[in-house]
Structures are given as structure tokens and as C-alpha cells.
Design a protein around this motif. Sequence first.
Motif, PDB file in Angstrom:
ATOM      1  N   ASN A   5       0.856  -1.181   0.000  1.00 48.25           N
ATOM      2  CA  ASN A   5       0.000   0.000   0.000  1.00 48.25           C
ATOM      3  C   ASN A   5       0.892   1.231   0.000  1.00 48.25           C
ATOM      4  O   ASN A   5       1.891   1.272   0.729  1.00 48.25           O
ATOM      5  CB  ASN A   5      -0.913   0.026   1.220  1.00 48.25           C
ATOM      6  N   VAL A   6       0.525   2.214  -0.803  1.00 45.60           N
ATOM      7  CA  VAL A   6       1.318   3.431  -0.927  1.00 45.60           C
ATOM      8  C   VAL A   6       0.450   4.631  -0.607  1.00 45.60           C
ATOM      9  O   VAL A   6      -0.684   4.733  -1.085  1.00 45.60           O
ATOM     10  CB  VAL A   6       1.895   3.579  -2.355  1.00 45.60           C
ATOM     11  N   GLY A   7       0.988   5.535   0.201  1.00 48.01           N
ATOM     12  CA  GLY A   7       0.300   6.777   0.519  1.00 48.01           C
ATOM     13  C   GLY A   7       1.303   7.908   0.559  1.00 48.01           C
ATOM     14  O   GLY A   7       2.474   7.734   0.239  1.00 48.01           O
ATOM     15  N   GLY A   8       0.836   9.070   0.939  1.00 51.54           N
ATOM     16  CA  GLY A   8       1.736  10.200   1.085  1.00 51.54           C
ATOM     17  C   GLY A   8       1.993  10.920  -0.221  1.00 51.54           C
ATOM     18  O   GLY A   8       1.297  10.736  -1.219  1.00 51.54           O
ATOM     19  N   VAL A  28       0.512  -3.204  -6.187  1.00 56.56           N
ATOM     20  CA  VAL A  28       0.507  -1.913  -5.498  1.00 56.56           C
ATOM     21  C   VAL A  28      -0.897  -1.329  -5.462  1.00 56.56           C
ATOM     22  O   VAL A  28      -1.631  -1.393  -6.448  1.00 56.56           O
ATOM     23  CB  VAL A  28       1.461  -0.917  -6.192  1.00 56.56           C
ATOM     24  N   LYS A  29      -1.239  -0.742  -4.322  1.00 57.07           N
ATOM     25  CA  LYS A  29      -2.508  -0.038  -4.169  1.00 57.07           C
ATOM     26  C   LYS A  29      -2.203   1.339  -3.583  1.00 57.07           C
ATOM     27  O   LYS A  29      -1.543   1.450  -2.542  1.00 57.07           O
ATOM     28  CB  LYS A  29      -3.431  -0.807  -3.236  1.00 57.07           C
ATOM     29  N   ILE A  30      -2.683   2.377  -4.250  1.00 58.48           N
ATOM     30  CA  ILE A  30      -2.494   3.749  -3.768  1.00 58.48           C
ATOM     31  C   ILE A  30      -3.732   4.176  -2.999  1.00 58.48           C
ATOM     32  O   ILE A  30      -4.854   3.931  -3.438  1.00 58.48           O
ATOM     33  CB  ILE A  30      -2.244   4.711  -4.946  1.00 58.48           C
ATOM     34  N   GLY A  31      -3.515   4.806  -1.857  1.00 54.77           N
ATOM     35  CA  GLY A  31      -4.621   5.308  -1.050  1.00 54.77           C
ATOM     36  C   GLY A  31      -4.098   6.281  -0.016  1.00 54.77           C
ATOM     37  O   GLY A  31      -2.957   6.728  -0.079  1.00 54.77           O
ATOM     38  N   SER A  32      -4.916   6.579   0.950  1.00 52.54           N
ATOM     39  CA  SER A  32      -4.480   7.462   2.026  1.00 52.54           C
ATOM     40  C   SER A  32      -3.558   6.718   2.974  1.00 52.54           C
ATOM     41  O   SER A  32      -3.493   5.481   2.967  1.00 52.54           O
ATOM     42  CB  SER A  32      -5.691   7.991   2.805  1.00 52.54           C
ATOM     43  N   ASP A  33      -2.843   7.459   3.799  1.00 52.75           N
ATOM     44  CA  ASP A  33      -1.951   6.821   4.766  1.00 52.75           C
ATOM     45  C   ASP A  33      -2.733   5.969   5.760  1.00 52.75           C
ATOM     46  O   ASP A  33      -2.279   4.904   6.166  1.00 52.75           O
ATOM     47  CB  ASP A  33      -1.063   7.857   5.469  1.00 52.75           C
ATOM     48  N   ILE A  34      -3.935   6.415   6.129  1.00 48.92           N
ATOM     49  CA  ILE A  34      -4.766   5.648   7.067  1.00 48.92           C
ATOM     50  C   ILE A  34      -5.189   4.326   6.420  1.00 48.92           C
ATOM     51  O   ILE A  34      -5.067   3.258   7.033  1.00 48.92           O
ATOM     52  CB  ILE A  34      -5.998   6.454   7.519  1.00 48.92           C
ATOM     53  N   ALA A  45      -2.464  -6.205   3.029  1.00 49.63           N
ATOM     54  CA  ALA A  45      -1.222  -5.780   2.388  1.00 49.63           C
ATOM     55  C   ALA A  45      -0.063  -6.220   3.263  1.00 49.63           C
ATOM     56  O   ALA A  45      -0.220  -6.397   4.475  1.00 49.63           O
ATOM     57  CB  ALA A  45      -1.195  -4.267   2.193  1.00 49.63           C
ATOM     58  N   ASP A  46       1.083  -6.391   2.634  1.00 47.66           N
ATOM     59  CA  ASP A  46       2.274  -6.823   3.369  1.00 47.66           C
ATOM     60  C   ASP A  46       3.097  -5.654   3.886  1.00 47.66           C
ATOM     61  O   ASP A  46       3.735  -5.764   4.933  1.00 47.66           O
ATOM     62  CB  ASP A  46       3.138  -7.698   2.453  1.00 47.66           C
ATOM     63  N   TYR A  47       3.074  -4.528   3.139  1.00 42.78           N
ATOM     64  CA  TYR A  47       3.890  -3.366   3.482  1.00 42.78           C
ATOM     65  C   TYR A  47       3.144  -2.077   3.169  1.00 42.78           C
ATOM     66  O   TYR A  47       2.239  -2.057   2.329  1.00 42.78           O
ATOM     67  CB  TYR A  47       5.209  -3.371   2.693  1.00 42.78           C
ATOM     68  N   TYR A  48       3.604  -1.025   3.819  1.00 43.36           N
ATOM     69  CA  TYR A  48       3.127   0.323   3.532  1.00 43.36           C
ATOM     70  C   TYR A  48       4.338   1.208   3.266  1.00 43.36           C
ATOM     71  O   TYR A  48       5.306   1.170   4.026  1.00 43.36           O
ATOM     72  CB  TYR A  48       2.321   0.904   4.704  1.00 43.36           C
ATOM     73  N   PHE A  49       4.294   1.991   2.191  1.00 39.79           N
ATOM     74  CA  PHE A  49       5.339   2.958   1.859  1.00 39.79           C
ATOM     75  C   PHE A  49       4.710   4.341   1.841  1.00 39.79           C
ATOM     76  O   PHE A  49       3.645   4.528   1.238  1.00 39.79           O
ATOM     77  CB  PHE A  49       5.906   2.725   0.462  1.00 39.79           C
ATOM     78  N   GLY A  50       5.378   5.313   2.467  1.00 36.77           N
ATOM     79  CA  GLY A  50       4.875   6.677   2.442  1.00 36.77           C
ATOM     80  C   GLY A  50       5.995   7.693   2.374  1.00 36.77           C
ATOM     81  O   GLY A  50       7.021   7.552   3.033  1.00 36.77           O
ATOM     82  N   ALA A  51       5.787   8.720   1.569  1.00 34.18           N
ATOM     83  CA  ALA A  51       6.770   9.799   1.439  1.00 34.18           C
ATOM     84  C   ALA A  51       6.179  11.084   1.983  1.00 34.18           C
ATOM     85  O   ALA A  51       4.977  11.329   1.871  1.00 34.18           O
ATOM     86  CB  ALA A  51       7.160  10.000  -0.020  1.00 34.18           C
ATOM     87  N   CYS A  52       7.029  11.890   2.595  1.00 43.21           N
ATOM     88  CA  CYS A  52       6.626  13.212   3.067  1.00 43.21           C
ATOM     89  C   CYS A  52       7.868  14.100   3.106  1.00 43.21           C
ATOM     90  O   CYS A  52       8.944  13.699   2.687  1.00 43.21           O
ATOM     91  CB  CYS A  52       5.948  13.145   4.432  1.00 43.21           C
ATOM     92  N   ALA A  53       7.726  15.282   3.643  1.00 41.61           N
ATOM     93  CA  ALA A  53       8.847  16.221   3.686  1.00 41.61           C
ATOM     94  C   ALA A  53       9.924  15.803   4.681  1.00 41.61           C
ATOM     95  O   ALA A  53      11.104  16.098   4.491  1.00 41.61           O
ATOM     96  CB  ALA A  53       8.344  17.619   4.011  1.00 41.61           C
ATOM     97  N   THR A  54       9.543  15.095   5.748  1.00 38.53           N
ATOM     98  CA  THR A  54      10.509  14.735   6.788  1.00 38.53           C
ATOM     99  C   THR A  54      10.885  13.264   6.816  1.00 38.53           C
ATOM    100  O   THR A  54      11.866  12.887   7.445  1.00 38.53           O
ATOM    101  CB  THR A  54       9.969  15.102   8.184  1.00 38.53           C
ATOM    102  N   GLY A  55      10.099  12.426   6.197  1.00 39.55           N
ATOM    103  CA  GLY A  55      10.377  10.993   6.177  1.00 39.55           C
ATOM    104  C   GLY A  55       9.803  10.231   7.344  1.00 39.55           C
ATOM    105  O   GLY A  55       9.588   9.032   7.264  1.00 39.55           O
ATOM    106  N   GLY A  56       9.552  10.878   8.440  1.00 37.96           N
ATOM    107  CA  GLY A  56       9.038  10.181   9.611  1.00 37.96           C
ATOM    108  C   GLY A  56       7.779  10.788  10.177  1.00 37.96           C
ATOM    109  O   GLY A  56       7.092  10.172  10.986  1.00 37.96           O
ATOM    110  N   GLY A  57       7.444  11.978   9.746  1.00 39.39           N
ATOM    111  CA  GLY A  57       6.255  12.642  10.276  1.00 39.39           C
ATOM    112  C   GLY A  57       5.008  12.175   9.571  1.00 39.39           C
ATOM    113  O   GLY A  57       4.434  11.132   9.897  1.00 39.39           O
ATOM    114  N   GLY A  58       4.580  12.932   8.569  1.00 38.01           N
ATOM    115  CA  GLY A  58       3.369  12.604   7.839  1.00 38.01           C
ATOM    116  C   GLY A  58       3.413  11.248   7.171  1.00 38.01           C
ATOM    117  O   GLY A  58       2.405  10.563   7.071  1.00 38.01           O
TER     118      GLY A  58
END
Length: 124
Positions: A5-8, A28-34, A45-58
Motif C-alpha cells: 500500500n502506498v500513501g503520502g 501496489v494499491k495507492i490510497g491514504s496513509d490511514i 497488504a504486506d507493506y506500507y510505503f509513504g513519502a513526506c517532507a521529513t520521512g518520519g512525520g506525515g
Amino acid sequence: MIRVNVGGMSAKEVANLILEHGQGQFQVKIGSDIEGAKGVAAGEADYYFGACATGGGGALSMAIAILGYQKCFTASMPGKQPKQEDINKAVKEGKKAFGFTQDHIKTVVPMIIKAILLKQSLEG
């Protein structure tokens, strides 16, 4: 099939890189972080990937809330380049959610995919 699952931020770019480097073994499935974190928690899903400005916040806040801090890993952040050995260790330890900065997407996503494929080959 490994389900991610991919968000961010830049979710479509992240999804495309997963498919490009995944050797036909990823879905791959794109959706919200929630939605993404809930899908991992529910076994959809087996994993979640998310990108943001800080890498650990959003990128990871919802995953931390839903999966717990022990299942999450900040793969990169401003001033901290991703390292393959750190990502390999995180995957081996069972981390399920990966956060990273938007500007590291092209570097970090292939590294995470490589680590997941390595783990699969060792287990399979």
C-alpha cells in the motif's frame, strides 16, 4: 505476490518505482496513509510505503498509530541519506511500514524493494 500500500506525497511515482524494480512480484494499491496502514494491520497488504517532507512525520504517523512504532522504519530524512544495510536490517526485523523523504524516492524505493526481495529469497 507481495502487496504494498502506498500513501503520502508522490504516491504514483512511488508505485511506479515499486512495479519497475519489483521483478513482477509486487502488487501496489495507492490510497491514504490511514487506508494503507489499516490494510497492513488487517493482512490485506504486506507493506506500507509513504513519502513526506521529513520521512518520519506525515509519512509514518498513521502507520505508527495503527501498527505500532516497532513495525515502522524511517528509511530517510532530511540530512540522512538512505543506506541499504539499514533497510535490509529493518526488513529482516519485520518492519512493515517505511517512511522516506520525497526527494529520496528514486533512491530509497529500489533499496526497500531489493531488501524485501532478498528476504523473500532467503525465506523461500
